[in-house]
Motif scaffolding. Sequence first.
Motif, PDB file in Angstrom:
ATOM      1  N   LEU A  18       0.807  -1.216   0.000  1.00 16.97           N
ATOM      2  CA  LEU A  18       0.000   0.000   0.000  1.00 16.97           C
ATOM      3  C   LEU A  18       0.843   1.271   0.000  1.00 16.97           C
ATOM      4  N   ASN A  19       0.447   2.194  -0.857  1.00 22.00           N
ATOM      5  CA  ASN A  19       0.973   3.550  -0.864  1.00 22.00           C
ATOM      6  C   ASN A  19      -0.115   4.414  -0.247  1.00 22.00           C
ATOM      7  N   ALA A  20       0.062   4.784   1.012  1.00 23.38           N
ATOM      8  CA  ALA A  20      -0.939   5.581   1.714  1.00 23.38           C
ATOM      9  C   ALA A  20      -0.376   6.937   2.123  1.00 23.38           C
ATOM     10  N   ILE A  21       0.667   7.369   1.399  1.00 20.17           N
ATOM     11  CA  ILE A  21       1.216   8.711   1.607  1.00 20.17           C
ATOM     12  C   ILE A  21       1.092   9.546   0.343  1.00 20.17           C
ATOM     13  N   GLY A  22       0.962   8.883  -0.797  1.00 16.41           N
ATOM     14  CA  GLY A  22       0.837   9.592  -2.060  1.00 16.41           C
ATOM     15  C   GLY A  22       2.180   9.824  -2.717  1.00 16.41           C
ATOM     16  N   THR A  40      -0.365   4.725   8.906  1.00 17.37           N
ATOM     17  CA  THR A  40      -1.430   5.546   9.507  1.00 17.37           C
ATOM     18  C   THR A  40      -2.702   5.528   8.667  1.00 17.37           C
ATOM     19  N   GLN A  41      -2.611   5.951   7.402  1.00 17.54           N
ATOM     20  CA  GLN A  41      -3.801   5.987   6.557  1.00 17.54           C
ATOM     21  C   GLN A  41      -4.267   4.581   6.172  1.00 17.54           C
ATOM     22  N   SER A  42      -3.321   3.656   6.044  1.00 12.54           N
ATOM     23  CA  SER A  42      -3.706   2.272   5.726  1.00 12.54           C
ATOM     24  C   SER A  42      -4.564   1.682   6.833  1.00 12.54           C
ATOM     25  N   ASN A  79      -8.419   6.708  -2.986  1.00 11.38           N
ATOM     26  CA  ASN A  79      -7.558   5.859  -3.818  1.00 11.38           C
ATOM     27  C   ASN A  79      -7.561   4.419  -3.344  1.00 11.38           C
ATOM     28  N   LEU A  80      -7.511   4.205  -2.034  1.00  8.01           N
ATOM     29  CA  LEU A  80      -7.516   2.842  -1.513  1.00  8.01           C
ATOM     30  C   LEU A  80      -8.824   2.140  -1.857  1.00  8.01           C
ATOM     31  N   ARG A  81      -9.941   2.851  -1.686  1.00 13.06           N
ATOM     32  CA  ARG A  81     -11.235   2.258  -2.048  1.00 13.06           C
ATOM     33  C   ARG A  81     -11.274   1.937  -3.541  1.00 13.06           C
ATOM     34  N   GLU A  82     -10.763   2.848  -4.375  1.00 14.68           N
ATOM     35  CA  GLU A  82     -10.762   2.634  -5.820  1.00 14.68           C
ATOM     36  C   GLU A  82      -9.902   1.443  -6.209  1.00 14.68           C
ATOM     37  N   LEU A  83      -8.759   1.310  -5.564  1.00 13.03           N
ATOM     38  CA  LEU A  83      -7.864   0.199  -5.883  1.00 13.03           C
ATOM     39  C   LEU A  83      -8.547  -1.137  -5.636  1.00 13.03           C
ATOM     40  N   ALA A 134       1.202   3.240  16.032  1.00 10.64           N
ATOM     41  CA  ALA A 134      -0.007   2.551  16.486  1.00 10.64           C
ATOM     42  C   ALA A 134      -1.236   3.289  15.972  1.00 10.64           C
ATOM     43  N   PRO A 135      -2.330   2.574  15.697  1.00  7.78           N
ATOM     44  CA  PRO A 135      -3.561   3.241  15.271  1.00  7.78           C
ATOM     45  C   PRO A 135      -4.010   4.272  16.298  1.00  7.78           C
ATOM     46  N   ALA A 136      -4.602   5.342  15.824  1.00  6.91           N
ATOM     47  CA  ALA A 136      -5.111   6.377  16.728  1.00  6.91           C
ATOM     48  C   ALA A 136      -6.128   5.784  17.695  1.00  6.91           C
ATOM     49  N   ALA A 137      -6.239   6.405  18.851  1.00  7.21           N
ATOM     50  CA  ALA A 137      -7.101   5.873  19.906  1.00  7.21           C
ATOM     51  C   ALA A 137      -8.546   5.723  19.447  1.00  7.21           C
TER      52      ALA A 137
END
Length: 202
Positions: free
Chosen positions: A24-28, A101-103, A69-73, A126-129
């Motif tokens: 995954l590319n979640a930074i662009g 983070t975005q992933s 983008n992730l949804r489209e992929l 770690a994922p946000a709270a």
Amino acid sequence: SLTIDVNTPPDAKATEKRPAVIFLNAIGDAPNQQKVKHWEIYRSFPRLVAAHGLVGISMEADGSRIQENLRELFSFLEKDGAKHGIDATRLGVYAASANVTQSTIYLMSDAASKGIRAAALYYGGAPAAETRIRKDLPVLFILAEGDLAGMGQGALPLWQRVAEARAPWTLQFASGMPHAFDAFADNDESRRIIQQSIAFWK
């Protein structure tokens, strides 16, 4: 337009569908700079996955539209993946460092593709709270020792959240490994963790 690179196992037959791992590319991708999918780690790791019988996929992304983008992929893979030898009902993902983070926001959401069966998260925060921990997605969370003083501080609270959620997570502590060890640590310990990741996806 955004593109993906598809690495197919050498023994795959034209009519066959194989499970896939998406890096995954979640930074662009920044304008006028090398695209993430052209970084060596996003070229060699998908090829390694393909050598082990899975399809390895790397991707482009627009930093202003990461979740879209992730949804489209994954929508593309569900619709057209079979044309490229991909079984969209058996997918794994890799996300590393800032991509985590975005992933994670996507992976833990209701929008996440039902075909994603396993996620390996390498040396990311770690994922946000406020991010829920799903009970139905196996996750391999790899913490590099080199990150312990920084982002590693969130590992213990995360583990408590995982336990409270009764989620199928595995915490891998990469002893002696630096950040981005799968790119920079050419040693047996790094190779062992990479082999464990491939076994996890399989």
